[in-house]
Scaffold this motif. Structure first.
Motif, PDB file in Angstrom:
ATOM      1  N   UNK A   1       0.813  -1.213   0.000  1.00  0.00           N
ATOM      2  CA  UNK A   1       0.000   0.000   0.000  1.00  0.00           C
ATOM      3  C   UNK A   1       0.849   1.266   0.000  1.00  0.00           C
ATOM      4  N   UNK A   2       1.913   1.290   0.792  1.00  0.00           N
ATOM      5  CA  UNK A   2       2.763   2.481   0.846  1.00  0.00           C
ATOM      6  C   UNK A   2       3.345   2.798  -0.527  1.00  0.00           C
ATOM      7  N   UNK A   3       3.786   1.780  -1.239  1.00  0.00           N
ATOM      8  CA  UNK A   3       4.337   1.976  -2.587  1.00  0.00           C
ATOM      9  C   UNK A   3       3.253   2.383  -3.576  1.00  0.00           C
ATOM     10  N   UNK A   4       2.049   1.844  -3.413  1.00  0.00           N
ATOM     11  CA  UNK A   4       0.933   2.211  -4.283  1.00  0.00           C
ATOM     12  C   UNK A   4       0.568   3.679  -4.093  1.00  0.00           C
ATOM     13  N   UNK A   5       0.532   4.127  -2.843  1.00  0.00           N
ATOM     14  CA  UNK A   5       0.209   5.526  -2.556  1.00  0.00           C
ATOM     15  C   UNK A   5       1.202   6.469  -3.229  1.00  0.00           C
TER      16      UNK A   5
ATOM     17  N   UNK B   1      -0.234   4.412   8.890  1.00  0.00           N
ATOM     18  CA  UNK B   1       0.484   3.745   9.984  1.00  0.00           C
ATOM     19  C   UNK B   1      -0.069   4.189  11.335  1.00  0.00           C
ATOM     20  N   UNK B   2      -0.408   5.479  11.448  1.00  0.00           N
ATOM     21  CA  UNK B   2      -1.001   5.982  12.693  1.00  0.00           C
ATOM     22  C   UNK B   2      -2.398   5.396  12.883  1.00  0.00           C
ATOM     23  N   UNK B   3      -3.142   5.330  11.790  1.00  0.00           N
ATOM     24  CA  UNK B   3      -4.486   4.753  11.861  1.00  0.00           C
ATOM     25  C   UNK B   3      -4.437   3.304  12.318  1.00  0.00           C
ATOM     26  N   UNK B   4      -3.535   2.493  11.731  1.00  0.00           N
ATOM     27  CA  UNK B   4      -3.457   1.079  12.103  1.00  0.00           C
ATOM     28  C   UNK B   4      -2.862   0.877  13.500  1.00  0.00           C
ATOM     29  N   UNK B   5      -2.157   1.881  14.001  1.00  0.00           N
ATOM     30  CA  UNK B   5      -1.654   1.790  15.374  1.00  0.00           C
ATOM     31  C   UNK B   5      -2.814   1.668  16.358  1.00  0.00           C
ATOM     32  N   UNK B   6      -3.892   2.380  16.075  1.00  0.00           N
ATOM     33  CA  UNK B   6      -5.039   2.381  16.988  1.00  0.00           C
ATOM     34  C   UNK B   6      -5.661   0.996  17.153  1.00  0.00           C
TER      35      UNK B   6
ATOM     36  N   UNK C   1       5.264  -0.396   6.651  1.00  0.00           N
ATOM     37  CA  UNK C   1       5.144   0.938   6.062  1.00  0.00           C
ATOM     38  C   UNK C   1       6.434   1.720   6.265  1.00  0.00           C
ATOM     39  N   UNK C   2       6.960   1.705   7.481  1.00  0.00           N
ATOM     40  CA  UNK C   2       8.181   2.474   7.762  1.00  0.00           C
ATOM     41  C   UNK C   2       9.409   1.845   7.112  1.00  0.00           C
ATOM     42  N   UNK C   3       9.415   0.528   7.010  1.00  0.00           N
ATOM     43  CA  UNK C   3      10.505  -0.131   6.263  1.00  0.00           C
ATOM     44  C   UNK C   3      10.491   0.294   4.798  1.00  0.00           C
ATOM     45  N   UNK C   4       9.294   0.417   4.238  1.00  0.00           N
ATOM     46  CA  UNK C   4       9.151   0.811   2.836  1.00  0.00           C
ATOM     47  C   UNK C   4       9.549   2.265   2.626  1.00  0.00           C
ATOM     48  N   UNK C   5       9.082   3.135   3.513  1.00  0.00           N
ATOM     49  CA  UNK C   5       9.311   4.571   3.325  1.00  0.00           C
ATOM     50  C   UNK C   5      10.751   4.984   3.588  1.00  0.00           C
ATOM     51  N   UNK C   6      11.350   4.398   4.612  1.00  0.00           N
ATOM     52  CA  UNK C   6      12.650   4.885   5.055  1.00  0.00           C
ATOM     53  C   UNK C   6      13.794   3.889   4.842  1.00  0.00           C
ATOM     54  N   UNK C   7      13.485   2.748   4.224  1.00  0.00           N
ATOM     55  CA  UNK C   7      14.510   1.760   3.874  1.00  0.00           C
ATOM     56  C   UNK C   7      15.451   1.473   5.047  1.00  0.00           C
TER      57      UNK C   7
ATOM     58  N   UNK D   1      13.517  -1.602  14.411  1.00  0.00           N
ATOM     59  CA  UNK D   1      12.235  -0.935  14.148  1.00  0.00           C
ATOM     60  C   UNK D   1      11.081  -1.782  14.667  1.00  0.00           C
ATOM     61  N   UNK D   2      11.168  -3.100  14.485  1.00  0.00           N
ATOM     62  CA  UNK D   2      10.130  -4.007  14.952  1.00  0.00           C
ATOM     63  C   UNK D   2       9.986  -3.935  16.471  1.00  0.00           C
ATOM     64  N   UNK D   3      11.103  -3.969  17.171  1.00  0.00           N
ATOM     65  CA  UNK D   3      11.073  -3.949  18.638  1.00  0.00           C
ATOM     66  C   UNK D   3      10.570  -2.602  19.157  1.00  0.00           C
ATOM     67  N   UNK D   4      11.071  -1.512  18.589  1.00  0.00           N
ATOM     68  CA  UNK D   4      10.670  -0.181  19.054  1.00  0.00           C
ATOM     69  C   UNK D   4       9.180   0.062  18.786  1.00  0.00           C
TER      70      UNK D   4
END
Length: 366
Positions: free
Chosen positions: A64-68, A85-90, A291-297, A304-307
């Motif tokens: 989805x991030x790449x599609x956007x 990403x913020x929406x899915x955090x909820x 999403x963050x892996x895709x955006x910020x490589x 990132x997973x743990x944090x």
């Protein structure tokens, strides 16, 4: 490159759809017609699944991030991906909290909720650190176990003599309006619209042409299962108790008694419900990380997973005072106003924008 079989995707989607939905008596505002609400909502959900998978089919190797970014450009696409990403955090935090409280309420009354949530999150981080393929392989084993449990529960509660089919009568006694008002937006979004999280995973399918069929099959199977669960809830507990019970399904399981031999199955029920919550939370959680892996490589995805995992844990602990608070105060708001924008409005607009850009492309070349 990560690859998931269609059967693995189907298993994950089925478990995700069942997930936390079994905790709620969805559509009970339509009283004994709640099961009709589920089936009607399934039809609405299938229509939006067509939109989701149509969008995916235009970019089969992108999440989805790449599609956007491909449709909206990098600045707008990146901003909207961060908002997703913020929406899915909820819902990830909410699911973690709900199932933590479920364990505390039913099994571990003397254990601090924070400890239960921490163990829940550490288990999820451990599995996801091994890769989404590991979660998918375990899902292939877990899915038939969950489905078999529900089928067995239906059979055992009927054999226990607790079912009163007259509780489903009269059908549509107050007309179609109560059913339709329950269908949209609430039940058509939760759970059927939430399957849009798989726009982060469909790109891994080894057979892209079967993604739509598998997604619709998973939604249909889970919808039929949820409708059957509501029928059992209403016929065993009655409409008033089903509407007021904290966890109606758990109350039904406690009533199973076949010849004083098959009884006290509530502990098994909690394990099955817990598994559904674990997969749903994990898929939402890993979607955020992806999403963050895709955006910020990111070079070290495990950090990132743990944090992100501990962020989800922290929000789950501090955001909601209790499960009852969420069910009575937040649930009507988020499904009526918050979810439709991300799960219905934006996907439709994205597909329209893509179609418009595609049709205008030849004129731009000239």
């Amino acid at each position: 490159m990560t690859r998931l079989s269609i059967h693995q995707l189907f298993s994950l989607m089925f478990i995700f759809e069942v997930g936390s939905t079994t905790l709620f008596a969805l559509g009970i505002e339509a009283k004994q017609d709640a099961w009709i609400v589920i089936l009607a909502s399934l039809l609405v959900g299938l229509a939006f699944i067509w939109i989701y998978t149509e969008l995916q089919s235009k970019f089969p190797d992108k999440n989805l991030a790449e599609i956007l970014i491909a449709i909206l450009g990098k600045p707008c696409g990146t901003l909207l991906a961060i908002n997703y990403s913020i929406y899915w955090l909820y819902p990830a935090c909410r699911n973690l909290r709900e199932f933590g409280e479920l364990i505390v309420i039913t099994s571990l009354q003397d254990t601090p909720l924070t400890i239960v949530l921490l163990i829940f999150m550490l288990a999820s981080i451990y599995v996801l650190a091994l890769g989404i393929q590991v979660l998918a392989r375990t899902g292939e084993i877990t899915m038939p176990v969950i489905a078999s449990f529900f089928m067995g529960m239906f059979l055992m509660i009927i054999l226990s003599g607790r079912v009163d089919w007259q509780s489903l009568q009269p059908v549509l006694s107050h007309g179609i309006k109560p059913v339709l008002s329950a269908v949209y937006p609430t039940v058509s979004i939760f759970p059927f619209g939430e399957i849009f999280i798989f726009s982060m995973y469909w790109c891994y399918a080894d057979r892209q042409h079967r993604v739509r069929k598998a997604t619709m099959a998973a939604a249909a199977a889970s919808g039929i299962l949820l409708a059957a669960t509501l029928i059992i809830d209403v016929t065993v507990l009655g409409v008033p108790y089903t509407a007021s019970a904290t966890i109606p399904l758990f109350e039904v399981i406690k009533l199973i008694n076949i010849g004083d031999i098959l009884t006290n199955l509530d502990a098994l029920g909690i394990i099955i419900i817990f598994l559904g919550g674990f997969y749903k939370m994990s898929l939402l959680f890993y979607g955020i990380v992806s999403i963050y892996n895709t955006l910020f490589k990111t070079k070290n995805s495990k950090i990132l997973l743990i944090s992100t995992g501990f962020l989800v844990l922290w929000v789950a602990v501090v955001f909601e005072p209790s499960y009852i608070f969420h069910r009575t105060q937040l649930f009507p708001f988020d499904t009526d106003y918050f979810y439709p924008a991300f799960l219905h409005v934006i996907p439709v607009l994205l597909l329209l924008i893509h179609w418009i850009k595609k049709k205008s492309a030849p004129f731009q070349i000239k």
